[in-house]
Design a protein around this motif. Structure first.
Motif, PDB file in Angstrom:
ATOM      1  N   ARG A   1       0.785  -1.141   0.027  1.00 16.43           N
ATOM      2  CA  ARG A   1       0.148  -0.169   0.086  1.00 16.43           C
ATOM      3  C   ARG A   1       0.727   1.220   0.021  1.00 16.43           C
TER       4      ARG A   1
ATOM      5  N   PHE B   1       2.436   2.196  -3.547  1.00 16.78           N
ATOM      6  CA  PHE B   1       1.408   2.808  -4.430  1.00 16.78           C
ATOM      7  C   PHE B   1       1.112   4.003  -3.881  1.00 16.78           C
TER       8      PHE B   1
ATOM      9  N   VAL C   1      11.834 -23.663  -5.469  1.00 19.34           N
ATOM     10  CA  VAL C   1      10.745 -23.135  -4.959  1.00 19.34           C
ATOM     11  C   VAL C   1       9.639 -22.867  -5.947  1.00 19.34           C
TER      12      VAL C   1
ATOM     13  N   ILE D   1       3.846 -18.045  -5.501  1.00 22.06           N
ATOM     14  CA  ILE D   1       4.334 -16.539  -5.184  1.00 22.06           C
ATOM     15  C   ILE D   1       3.590 -15.460  -6.321  1.00 22.06           C
TER      16      ILE D   1
ATOM     17  N   VAL E   1       0.142 -14.862  -5.232  1.00 23.02           N
ATOM     18  CA  VAL E   1       0.239 -14.066  -3.770  1.00 23.02           C
ATOM     19  C   VAL E   1       0.644 -12.519  -4.305  1.00 23.02           C
ATOM     20  N   LEU E   2       1.670 -12.292  -5.316  1.00 24.58           N
ATOM     21  CA  LEU E   2       2.071 -11.199  -5.477  1.00 24.58           C
ATOM     22  C   LEU E   2       0.934 -10.263  -6.079  1.00 24.58           C
TER      23      LEU E   2
ATOM     24  N   PHE F   1      -1.512  -9.371  -3.671  1.00 23.84           N
ATOM     25  CA  PHE F   1      -0.958  -8.241  -2.858  1.00 23.84           C
ATOM     26  C   PHE F   1      -0.942  -6.875  -3.858  1.00 23.84           C
ATOM     27  N   LEU F   2      -0.466  -7.065  -5.133  1.00 22.28           N
ATOM     28  CA  LEU F   2      -0.254  -5.649  -5.627  1.00 22.28           C
ATOM     29  C   LEU F   2      -1.584  -5.031  -6.004  1.00 22.28           C
TER      30      LEU F   2
ATOM     31  N   ALA G   1      -4.366  -5.558  -4.207  1.00 20.57           N
ATOM     32  CA  ALA G   1      -4.859  -5.055  -2.792  1.00 20.57           C
ATOM     33  C   ALA G   1      -4.253  -3.591  -2.416  1.00 20.57           C
ATOM     34  N   GLY G   2      -2.985  -3.603  -2.683  1.00 18.94           N
ATOM     35  CA  GLY G   2      -2.149  -2.373  -2.331  1.00 18.94           C
ATOM     36  C   GLY G   2      -2.635  -1.191  -3.160  1.00 18.94           C
ATOM     37  N   SER G   3      -3.232  -1.473  -4.187  1.00 18.14           N
ATOM     38  CA  SER G   3      -3.414  -0.359  -5.336  1.00 18.14           C
ATOM     39  C   SER G   3      -4.860   0.195  -5.373  1.00 18.14           C
TER      40      SER G   3
ATOM     41  N   PRO H   1      -9.863  -6.207  -0.679  1.00 13.51           N
ATOM     42  CA  PRO H   1     -10.678  -7.328  -0.249  1.00 13.51           C
ATOM     43  C   PRO H   1     -10.509  -7.183   1.533  1.00 13.51           C
TER      44      PRO H   1
END
Lengths: 184, 148
Positions: A65, A68, B9, B14, B17-18, B21-22, B24-26, B31
């Motif tokens: 977060r 961004f 791995v 991964i 998940v990334l 997150f990307l 959700a973060g933007s 969610p």
């Protein structure tokens, strides 16, 4: 190992955008409750064991977060790392592990503790951190998802925890908030 | 027979998940976020005020503009401070549930609220101001009420 790769990426990208916020989110990993020794001790134990999944998710969500530009400030209170975006379109929040993430309409002016104890959204999200400690790996399915869907019982639980904690440590009177932040 | 599969791995979890997150973060409402719908009350006066929102639930509601018979617990707002009345339901929904499409907000002086008995405040109608706001009114002021 994959989890650590995500940690590394989120931390580096976050540091590139706003190193101060990123650093404070990172230091939040070791911050525990200064108001209650036993709560602080249990936080330090459960954070990386029982509630490790949501701690990891909360940390990476907070860092991405910040990557961004969604984070304006990071503050500490009661062992929680509050990650806040100001002047946002909505007031909203999500609590993952010890990382309550908050979106505000306005800006925090003056003392952070004063803002927290006069604005129930902060205390409510802090209340969810107790749920995280109790439910551990079940926190997301049992509390997180119903709560985001507007389930009243999860909200009341968080409000009860918040009421108890902030009344005891900060002398907050919850009664004026009861209509909109009910406890039963 | 040697195997080095434990050292590998898998990349796809991964990446998934990334991506989560990307995203959700933007985004605006990630969610799991609890959204609150708010009415902001700002105190632009020099006195501390205590707003009372007539939300029904057994208490008074517009068009009845009397104060409730029981003393409500009220938030105090200091001069040049604001308070957010949050609701998980939209305020449209909340106001639709009232007897009329109008929310009454009574502004009471904090000193009067603290020092006077509720029956006196109620009987003498010791309020500083009353706002009667429809959903359209609230939308037009972007859900932000400023006293006075």
């Amino acid at each position: 190992m994959g989890g650590k790769a995500v940690n590394t990426l989120s931390t580096i990208t976050s540091l590139c955008n706003n190193s101060k916020n990123a650093g404070k989110i990172l230091l939040g990993k070791t911050y525990t409750d200064e108001n209650n020794f036993w709560h602080g001790l249990t936080q330090s134990i459960t954070r990386y064991t029982w509630e490790g999944l949501q701690t990891w998710a909360g940390y990476n969500f907070s860092q991405f977060r910040n990557t961004f530009g969604g984070v304006d400030r990071v503050d500490y209170l009661g062992g929680a790392t509050f990650v806040t975006g100001e002047n946002r379109e909505y007031r909203q929040g999500v609590s993952l592990g010890n990382y309550p993430n908050i979106w505000l309409w306005d800006e925090i002016e003056g003392n952070f503790d004063e803002r927290v104890t006069s604005d129930p959204i902060f205390m409510h999200e802090y209340g969810h951190t107790f749920d995280s400690q109790w439910f551990g790996p079940l926190y997301l399915p049992v509390i997180g998802i119903p709560s985001a869907s507007g389930a009243l019982w999860t909200e009341k639980r968080a409000n009860r925890y918040a009421k108890r904690y902030f009344e005891k440590h900060y002398g907050v009177d919850w009664t004026p908030f009861l209509t909109l932040y009910p406890i039963k | 027979m040697k195997t080095n599969s434990v050292n590998k791995v898998p990349l796809y979890p991964i990446i998934i998940v990334l991506v989560i997150f990307l995203y959700a973060g933007s985004c605006d409402k990630p969610p799991l976020v609890e959204r609150f719908y708010s009415i902001e009350i700002t105190n632009s006066s020099v006195d501390t005020i205590c707003p009372y929102l007539a939300l029904g639930e057994g208490l008074t509601q517009y068009p009845d503009t009397t104060l409730p018979s029981d003393r409500p617990a009220l938030v105090k707002i200091a001069p040049n401070k604001r308070f957010y009345y949050d609701s998980r339901k939209t305020w449209n929904q909340r106001i639709d549930e009232l007897a009329a499409d109008t929310l009454s907000i009574f502004i009471i002086d904090a000193g009067v609220y603290r020092e006077s008995s509720w029956s006196v405040i109620r009987d003498q109608y010791l309020i500083l101001k009353r706002f009667d706001l429809s959903v359209d009114d609230l939308k037009s002021i972007n859900w932000k009420v400023s006293y006075p």
